[in-house]
Design an enzyme around this catalytic site. Structure first.
Site, mmCIF file in Angstrom:
data_model
loop_
_atom_site.group_PDB
_atom_site.id
_atom_site.type_symbol
_atom_site.label_atom_id
_atom_site.label_comp_id
_atom_site.label_asym_id
_atom_site.label_seq_id
_atom_site.Cartn_x
_atom_site.Cartn_y
_atom_site.Cartn_z
ATOM 1 N N HIS A 132 0.314 -0.849 -0.339
ATOM 2 C CA HIS A 132 0.129 0.264 -0.293
ATOM 3 C C HIS A 132 0.763 1.105 -0.163
ATOM 4 O O HIS A 132 2.198 1.287 1.034
ATOM 5 C CB HIS A 132 -1.209 -0.826 0.766
ATOM 6 N N HIS B 296 0.709 4.712 1.575
ATOM 7 C CA HIS B 296 0.925 5.399 3.313
ATOM 8 C C HIS B 296 0.386 6.676 3.389
ATOM 9 O O HIS B 296 1.140 7.190 2.262
ATOM 10 C CB HIS B 296 1.178 4.434 4.892
ATOM 11 N N HIS C 235 -3.695 4.540 5.357
ATOM 12 C CA HIS C 235 -3.081 4.059 3.599
ATOM 13 C C HIS C 235 -3.452 5.643 2.877
ATOM 14 O O HIS C 235 -5.092 6.295 3.895
ATOM 15 C CB HIS C 235 -4.651 3.485 3.332
ATOM 16 N N HIS D 60 -11.316 0.633 2.054
ATOM 17 C CA HIS D 60 -10.256 -0.078 2.005
ATOM 18 C C HIS D 60 -11.029 -1.501 0.851
ATOM 19 O O HIS D 60 -11.343 -2.065 1.385
ATOM 20 C CB HIS D 60 -9.759 -0.158 3.240
ATOM 21 N N HIS E 218 -9.125 2.449 -1.866
ATOM 22 C CA HIS E 218 -8.672 4.017 -1.326
ATOM 23 C C HIS E 218 -7.815 3.928 -2.543
ATOM 24 O O HIS E 218 -6.852 3.595 -3.358
ATOM 25 C CB HIS E 218 -7.121 3.528 -0.014
ATOM 26 N N ASP F 43 -4.438 2.370 -2.275
ATOM 27 C CA ASP F 43 -4.572 0.577 -2.126
ATOM 28 C C ASP F 43 -3.764 -0.183 -3.538
ATOM 29 O O ASP F 43 -3.898 0.345 -4.938
ATOM 30 C CB ASP F 43 -5.653 -0.023 -2.771
ATOM 31 N N HIS G 243 3.359 -5.205 3.519
ATOM 32 C CA HIS G 243 2.873 -5.775 5.476
ATOM 33 C C HIS G 243 3.532 -7.423 5.430
ATOM 34 O O HIS G 243 4.014 -8.089 4.717
ATOM 35 C CB HIS G 243 1.447 -5.398 5.277
ATOM 36 N N ARG H 100 3.037 -3.872 9.831
ATOM 37 C CA ARG H 100 4.174 -3.438 8.098
ATOM 38 C C ARG H 100 5.557 -3.813 7.827
ATOM 39 O O ARG H 100 6.473 -3.147 9.317
ATOM 40 C CB ARG H 100 4.076 -1.768 8.712
#
Length: 193
Positions: A88, A90, A106, A114, A123, A126, A168, A185
């Site tokens: 993702h 952020h 995000h 999401h 998002h 994403d 992640h 993360r």
């Protein structure tokens, strides 16, 4: 009837040529009449982002390239558990070890939920899951159609507080808000000029 129609067509052509300035004897170079092509009006240089793990060690890089309808992201990383990993953008350009929580949530300029499978999503940040090979390495390319590198736009990754790229520990399920149950993360990189 044919004569009237013909006169109308000829008149229309002359009016068009006059409007373009061609009927007034002006000289134009050959280059002015090249076929139009799609050009990205934003002149944005590609960005390279260094990726680090939870100990602060460099473990890869990502390259962001502005294209006509979004941003192409090429990522190379190592040190991951083999298998799929959530991926993702952020909202904050800060990657403080050991948990990278300083990167915020995000990137979500359109205030959506999401996930690609979520009817109220996704998002802007994403991205599809990444697949680490049996050696824990990733070499992948994806396209983010909801973001830009052009500054001053509401969906710019280079806004006042910047943004971050995060990988992640687990896979994104593409629907659970706010992060797809993708776990901790484990890799982060600040997106900046």
């Amino acid at each position: 009837m044919k004569t009237i129609l013909m006169k109308c067509c000829v008149s229309a052509v002359f009016l068009l040529l006059a409007a373009c300035g061609l009927g007034q004897g002006q000289q134009h170079s050959q280059d002015e009449y090249q076929p139009a092509t799609e050009v990205n009006k934003e002149s944005v240089a590609p960005l390279t982002v260094e990726l680090m793990d939870t100990k602060g060690a460099k473990v890869g890089k990502a390259t962001f390239t502005e294209e006509k309808n979004g941003v192409r992201i090429k990522v190379e990383a190592e040190g991951l558990i083999p298998g799929r990993h959530g991926f993702h953008i952020h909202e904050i350009g800060k990657c403080e070890v050991p948990d990278f929580k300083t990167a915020g949530g995000h990137f979500n300029p359109y205030d959506r939920k999401h996930g690609f499978k979520n009817p109220k999503g996704p998002h802007g940040g994403d991205l599809p899951n990444l697949e680490a090979d049996k050696r824990g390495k990733i070499n992948a390319e994806t396209f983010a159609s909801l973001v830009t590198l052009a500054e001053g736009k509401p969906n710019s990754l280079l806004d006042v507080d910047g943004s971050s790229l995060v990988i992640h520990a687990g896979p994104d399920d593409y629907e659970t808000d706010p992060a797809g149950n993708s776990g901790d993360r484990v890799i982060c990189g600040v997106i900046t000029k």
